[in-house]
Write a protein that holds these residues in place. Structure first.
Motif, mmCIF file in Angstrom:
data_model
loop_
_atom_site.group_PDB
_atom_site.id
_atom_site.type_symbol
_atom_site.label_atom_id
_atom_site.label_comp_id
_atom_site.label_asym_id
_atom_site.label_seq_id
_atom_site.Cartn_x
_atom_site.Cartn_y
_atom_site.Cartn_z
ATOM 1 N N GLN A 176 1.375 6.336 3.762
ATOM 2 C CA GLN A 176 2.502 7.259 3.544
ATOM 3 C C GLN A 176 3.656 6.922 4.494
ATOM 4 O O GLN A 176 4.823 6.893 4.096
ATOM 5 C CB GLN A 176 2.055 8.699 3.830
ATOM 6 C CG GLN A 176 1.591 9.487 2.621
ATOM 7 C CD GLN A 176 1.249 10.903 3.053
ATOM 8 O OE1 GLN A 176 0.204 11.141 3.643
ATOM 9 N NE2 GLN A 176 2.142 11.834 2.788
ATOM 10 N N MET A 177 3.301 6.697 5.768
ATOM 11 C CA MET A 177 4.325 6.357 6.761
ATOM 12 C C MET A 177 5.046 5.076 6.388
ATOM 13 O O MET A 177 6.271 4.993 6.463
ATOM 14 C CB MET A 177 3.677 6.179 8.146
ATOM 15 C CG MET A 177 3.286 7.449 8.833
ATOM 16 S SD MET A 177 2.745 7.098 10.528
ATOM 17 C CE MET A 177 4.322 6.772 11.301
ATOM 18 N N HIS A 178 4.273 4.083 5.971
ATOM 19 C CA HIS A 178 4.858 2.797 5.606
ATOM 20 C C HIS A 178 5.789 2.958 4.400
ATOM 21 O O HIS A 178 6.865 2.349 4.340
ATOM 22 C CB HIS A 178 3.760 1.778 5.294
ATOM 23 C CG HIS A 178 4.283 0.384 5.138
ATOM 24 N ND1 HIS A 178 4.451 -0.207 3.904
ATOM 25 C CD2 HIS A 178 4.726 -0.517 6.050
ATOM 26 C CE1 HIS A 178 4.960 -1.419 4.066
ATOM 27 N NE2 HIS A 178 5.129 -1.634 5.346
ATOM 28 N N HIS A 179 5.381 3.801 3.463
ATOM 29 C CA HIS A 179 6.199 4.065 2.272
ATOM 30 C C HIS A 179 7.536 4.704 2.677
ATOM 31 O O HIS A 179 8.591 4.366 2.116
ATOM 32 C CB HIS A 179 5.452 4.983 1.305
ATOM 33 C CG HIS A 179 6.248 5.345 0.088
ATOM 34 N ND1 HIS A 179 6.564 4.442 -0.903
ATOM 35 C CD2 HIS A 179 6.825 6.527 -0.289
ATOM 36 C CE1 HIS A 179 7.286 5.026 -1.829
ATOM 37 N NE2 HIS A 179 7.464 6.292 -1.483
ATOM 38 N N CYS A 180 7.506 5.603 3.664
ATOM 39 C CA CYS A 180 8.738 6.236 4.157
ATOM 40 C C CYS A 180 9.703 5.179 4.694
ATOM 41 O O CYS A 180 10.911 5.238 4.439
ATOM 42 C CB CYS A 180 8.419 7.224 5.284
ATOM 43 S SG CYS A 180 7.548 8.697 4.744
ATOM 44 N N ILE A 181 9.156 4.219 5.437
ATOM 45 C CA ILE A 181 9.992 3.169 6.029
ATOM 46 C C ILE A 181 10.616 2.297 4.938
ATOM 47 O O ILE A 181 11.813 2.000 4.976
ATOM 48 C CB ILE A 181 9.160 2.305 7.006
ATOM 49 C CG1 ILE A 181 8.735 3.152 8.209
ATOM 50 C CG2 ILE A 181 9.952 1.085 7.471
ATOM 51 C CD1 ILE A 181 7.636 2.538 9.045
ATOM 52 N N GLU A 182 9.809 1.912 3.958
ATOM 53 C CA GLU A 182 10.318 1.062 2.872
ATOM 54 C C GLU A 182 11.377 1.791 2.054
ATOM 55 O O GLU A 182 12.380 1.201 1.654
ATOM 56 C CB GLU A 182 9.151 0.610 1.969
ATOM 57 C CG GLU A 182 8.181 -0.350 2.636
ATOM 58 C CD GLU A 182 8.876 -1.580 3.219
ATOM 59 O OE1 GLU A 182 9.643 -2.223 2.482
ATOM 60 O OE2 GLU A 182 8.666 -1.868 4.416
ATOM 61 N N THR A 183 11.153 3.079 1.807
ATOM 62 C CA THR A 183 12.137 3.889 1.071
ATOM 63 C C THR A 183 13.457 3.947 1.838
ATOM 64 O O THR A 183 14.545 3.797 1.274
ATOM 65 C CB THR A 183 11.612 5.324 0.849
ATOM 66 O OG1 THR A 183 10.399 5.261 0.094
ATOM 67 C CG2 THR A 183 12.628 6.180 0.099
#
Length: 203
Positions: free
Chosen positions: A101-108
């Motif tokens: 989830q955290m990684h997805h936030c960064i990519e977004t």
């Protein structure tokens, strides 16, 4: 009673949104009479809404908050302490699903539009706060969310340099279970937010 509650909820949400989106400018006086007429409710729900917004730090002495340098420093001191500790907790243990989830936030945030970056930024910090598993800490930060939103909006809309890179570094430290580094990186990240907001305040 239900009607009164819904009128209060309407008043609170409208006033909060007007403040957060800048439609109600900083320093503007918020009067019960004016807003009761504008929203088509009695003065009582407006009074209750103003009281709640005062508790959240968005209204001070019946005016939309216009944080001074001292106010900013005080708010960020609390954030740095609490979120620094929460980041240490996150590095000690965080599930694979939450890390994704955290990684997805960064990519977004790297590729998104402004509003998407705002949401990704908020989610990134909230994930870390929840990792503390401390309901008192979570509640304390939750009560600060509205005032935090104003500063988050500032750093995103004015494109603070290295904002997303710092998130990436915090994530990597959590992933490596390096609690000391993760905590320090979060503290440095929030300190940089503070300095950026102070710089804009002085312009």
């Amino acid at each position: 009673m239900a009607k009164q509650t819904s009128a209060y909820q309407l008043a609170y949400e409208r006033l909060r949104d007007y403040i957060l989106n800048g439609e109600l400018p900083r320093g503007e006086k918020v009067t019960e009479e004016k807003w009761a007429e504008r929203l088509g409710v009695s003065r009582t729900p407006i009074r209750e809404a103003i009281r709640k917004l005062e508790q959240e730090g968005l209204i001070k002495e019946k005016r939309v908050v216009n944080p001074s340098e001292t106010d900013l420093r005080h708010i960020f001191q609390v954030r740095i302490l609490l979120e620094g500790y929460a980041t240490r907790c996150a590095a000690t243990y965080m599930s694979e699903a939450t890390l994704r989830q955290m990684h997805h936030c960064i990519e977004t945030a790297k590729n998104g539009e402004t509003e998407e970056i705002m949401e990704a930024n908020e989610e990134f910090h909230n994930i870390i706060i929840q990792a503390s598993n401390n309901p008192v800490m979570i509640d304390t930060i939750d009560r600060m969310q509205s005032i935090i939103y104003l500063f988050r909006r500032t750093v995103v809309y004015y494109k603070r340099p290295f904002l997303i890179d710092e998130h990436e570094h915090i994530y990597q430290a959590i992933l490596a279970h390096d609690a000391n580094r993760a905590e320090q990186l979060m503290k440095d990240h929030l300190q940089a937010d503070l300095e950026f907001c102070l710089h804009l305040l002085k312009q």
